[in-house]
Design an enzyme around this catalytic site. Structure first.
Site, PDB file in Angstrom:
ATOM      1  N   LYS A   1      15.328  82.002   1.534  1.00 22.20           N
ATOM      2  CA  LYS A   1      15.603  83.027   0.526  1.00 22.20           C
ATOM      3  C   LYS A   1      16.525  84.084   1.134  1.00 22.20           C
ATOM      4  O   LYS A   1      16.379  84.449   2.310  1.00 22.20           O
ATOM      5  CB  LYS A   1      14.275  83.653   0.063  1.00 22.20           C
ATOM      6  CG  LYS A   1      14.424  84.594  -1.118  1.00 22.20           C
ATOM      7  CD  LYS A   1      13.057  84.997  -1.679  1.00 22.20           C
ATOM      8  CE  LYS A   1      13.208  85.979  -2.838  1.00 22.20           C
ATOM      9  NZ  LYS A   1      11.917  86.353  -3.434  1.00 22.20           N
TER      10      LYS A   1
ATOM     11  N   SER B   1      11.133  85.877  -8.177  1.00 19.99           N
ATOM     12  CA  SER B   1      12.510  86.133  -7.847  1.00 19.99           C
ATOM     13  C   SER B   1      13.149  85.050  -6.976  1.00 19.99           C
ATOM     14  O   SER B   1      14.360  85.079  -6.761  1.00 19.99           O
ATOM     15  CB  SER B   1      12.608  87.486  -7.128  1.00 19.99           C
ATOM     16  OG  SER B   1      11.863  87.455  -5.934  1.00 19.99           O
TER      17      SER B   1
ATOM     18  N   SER C   1       6.605  85.885  -6.632  1.00 23.23           N
ATOM     19  CA  SER C   1       7.926  85.256  -6.534  1.00 23.23           C
ATOM     20  C   SER C   1       7.972  83.898  -5.873  1.00 23.23           C
ATOM     21  O   SER C   1       9.022  83.266  -5.839  1.00 23.23           O
ATOM     22  CB  SER C   1       8.889  86.177  -5.794  1.00 23.23           C
ATOM     23  OG  SER C   1       9.322  87.152  -6.678  1.00 23.23           O
TER      24      SER C   1
HETATM   25  N1  GLN Z   1       8.290  89.700 -10.682  1.00 26.06           N
HETATM   26  C1  GLN Z   1       7.748  90.583  -9.695  1.00 26.06           C
HETATM   27  C2  GLN Z   1       8.609  91.800  -9.549  1.00 26.06           C
HETATM   28  O1  GLN Z   1       9.601  91.872 -10.173  1.00 26.06           O
HETATM   29  C3  GLN Z   1       7.529  89.868  -8.407  1.00 26.06           C
HETATM   30  C4  GLN Z   1       8.708  89.827  -7.514  1.00 26.06           C
HETATM   31  C5  GLN Z   1       8.422  89.297  -6.132  1.00 26.06           C
HETATM   32  O2  GLN Z   1       7.345  88.755  -5.859  1.00 26.06           O
HETATM   33  N2  GLN Z   1       9.368  89.473  -5.233  1.00 26.06           N
HETATM   34  O3  GLN Z   1       8.303  92.686  -8.835  1.00 26.06           O
END
Ligand code: GLN
Length: 458
Positions: free
Chosen positions: A59, A136, A161
């Site tokens: 990532k 994400s 995410s």
């Molecule tokens: N959707 C969540 C957020 O926007 C989780 C994102 C993540 O785990 N990096 O914060």
């Protein structure tokens, strides 16, 4: 498969699906990570090459030496870390080949990988290009599904995410206990919530990489100094008598019918193999999870992002005007809308006068949520629910969502993340549109092996 062929395939997939922000140069460049892997001789004492020749994508928010790493944001354009994150060091020591940096919502802010940095491309779902990969870590999940070669991805979760995109793209994603895997070299989103974890197509690969990346790291003070089990020993272990709590609220209003049906089939399978299931209610987590998570995550994010001001890392402009003018210009031009929204809300919620009402209160509710889970784990080995309330949505529907509706998509995943509990998403079949559905298992702290034990039976 040789490295150059893998890189060629990644480039081809990328032209169509946009899973990578950066692809390594392969053997064509002597400064590339691939080249380094191909000539690296694994020293005996550092490991026995358990990942020899396995392609690993990373990532974008995890630092890889010499490879542009920008957490999906324009503000980190051209930033090339001068060091490897601990997880990268560990997989390289085992002979892995780092192939590139995967697309994500900038800094991890999103659930659909649509909040990418300016001029960056949105990853498209491997099953339907009109739909999102989830977020994400959308690029990580997409390439994990699409690659024809053996491949594992190293990804990150703050509030879901890893499991969300894994569910939307039909692959396995494991988010470990907070502190199980070193975050050294991860670009922080929210320090009290961030975890690094893998996605793969097989549970064997998940177990294998978890054995390698887990464990104490003297460079990272929140890592846990606890022994790492041999996770692969749990792949074949039966689940007779295992107690699984089915989260009642996760099968109620707002959860898609086909998602429920497929997950229920998964439950039946576990029951047939001897697991004992029972419904359990987590009312606090259901009611306050999303609000608590977003408040805490945004407060922490707003401080973490202060360091990006066009001076030290990434994007830089001609130095003009006062520091405030320069700083404002760079941040206005290079952060995307969602990043700005979170900086503003997070800064507000921890300001003198509002801190007690928002940040402190959210921290207290978080403790209550942890207690609710701990009570459940006094009785159960695992908790089970769908991973996401629906299958990967179409981009045209995501566009219509308000930020609040967007955040609500995380209703099932924020709980284990707030409590720092390990959780996994496992493919549970497809709906009538041939879109994958994910089943989520949650375990008590440091009980990742139970996720692998039960998950491998699905
Ligand atoms: N959707 C969540 C957020 O926007 C989780 C994102 C993540 O785990 N990096 O914060």
């Amino acid at each position: 498969m040789d490295i150059n062929k893998i890189i060629e395939e990644c480039k081809k997939i990328n032209d169509e699906y946009h899973y990578f922000n950066t692809i390594d140069e392969g053997l064509n460049s002597k400064s590339s990570n691939c080249y380094e892997s191909s000539i690296r001789k694994t020293p005996k004492k550092q490991g026995d090459g358990k990942l020899n020749n396995i392609a690993i994508s990373v990532k974008d928010c995890i630092c890889v030496k010499g490879l542009e790493s920008r957490a999906g944001s324009k503000i980190l354009e051209k930033y090339k870390p001068v060091f490897d994150a601990t997880v990268i060091e560990k997989v390289k020591q085992q002979g892995a080949i780092i192939i590139g940096k995967t697309a994500q919502d900038a800094f991890g802010f999103g659930s659909f990988s649509t909040n990418v940095g300016k001029d960056m491309k949105i990853p498209l779902n491997p099953f339907d290009k009109e739909r999102a990969c989830g977020g994400s870590s959308g690029g990580s999940a997409g390439i994990t599904q699409k690659a024809s070669f053996r491949h594992i991805t190293l990804s990150e979760s703050t509030g879901g995410s890893i499991v969300c995109p894994a569910s939307f793209c039909g692959v396995i994603g494991l988010c470990p206990t907070y502190g199980r895997v070193s975050r050294y070299g991860l670009m922080d989103y929210a320090n009290s919530l961030d975890k690094i974890g893998p996605m793969a197509r097989s549970m064997d690969d998940i177990a294998l990489i978890m054995e390698i990346i887990s464990g104490y790291d003297e460079k990272e003070s929140t890592t846990l100094n606890e022994e790492v089990p041999k996770y692969s020993d749990f792949l074949k272990k039966d689940i007779k008598g295992m107690k699984i709590g089915i989260i009642k609220e996760a099968f109620g209003k707002g959860i898609d019918k086909e998602v429920k049906e497929k997950v229920e089939q998964g439950i039946k399978k576990l029951e047939q193999l001897g697991a004992k299931t029972e419904f359990i209610s987590l009312p606090l987590t259901q009611k306050y999870g999303v609000e608590t998570y977003y408040l805490l995550a945004m407060c922490e994010a707003s401080t973490n992002l202060a360091k990006y001001c066009g001076m030290r890392y990434g994007a830089a402009e001609k130095l003009e005007g006062s520091f405030n003018e320069y700083f404002s210009k760079v941040r206005s031009d290079y952060f995307n809308d969602e990043s700005k929204r979170r900086i503003i809300i997070g800064t507000f919620a921890r300001m003198a006068g509002y801190r007690d009402a928002y940040y402190i209160k959210a921290a207290k509710v978080r403790t209550k949520i942890i207690e609710e889970y701990k009570k459940a784990f006094a009785k159960f080995d695992l908790l089970l629910s769908p991973t996401m309330p629906f299958v990967a949505p179409k981009f045209k529907d995501i566009e219509k969502l308000t930020p609040l509706q967007n955040y609500m998509a995380d209703i099932l995943t924020v709980g284990p993340n707030l409590a720092g509990l390990p959780h996994i998403s496992i493919p549970a079949g497809f709906n009538k549109d041939k879109m994958p559905i994910g089943l989520m298992l949650i375990a008590d702290h440091l009980k990742e092996e139970k996720l692998i034990q039960a998950g491998s039976k699905l």
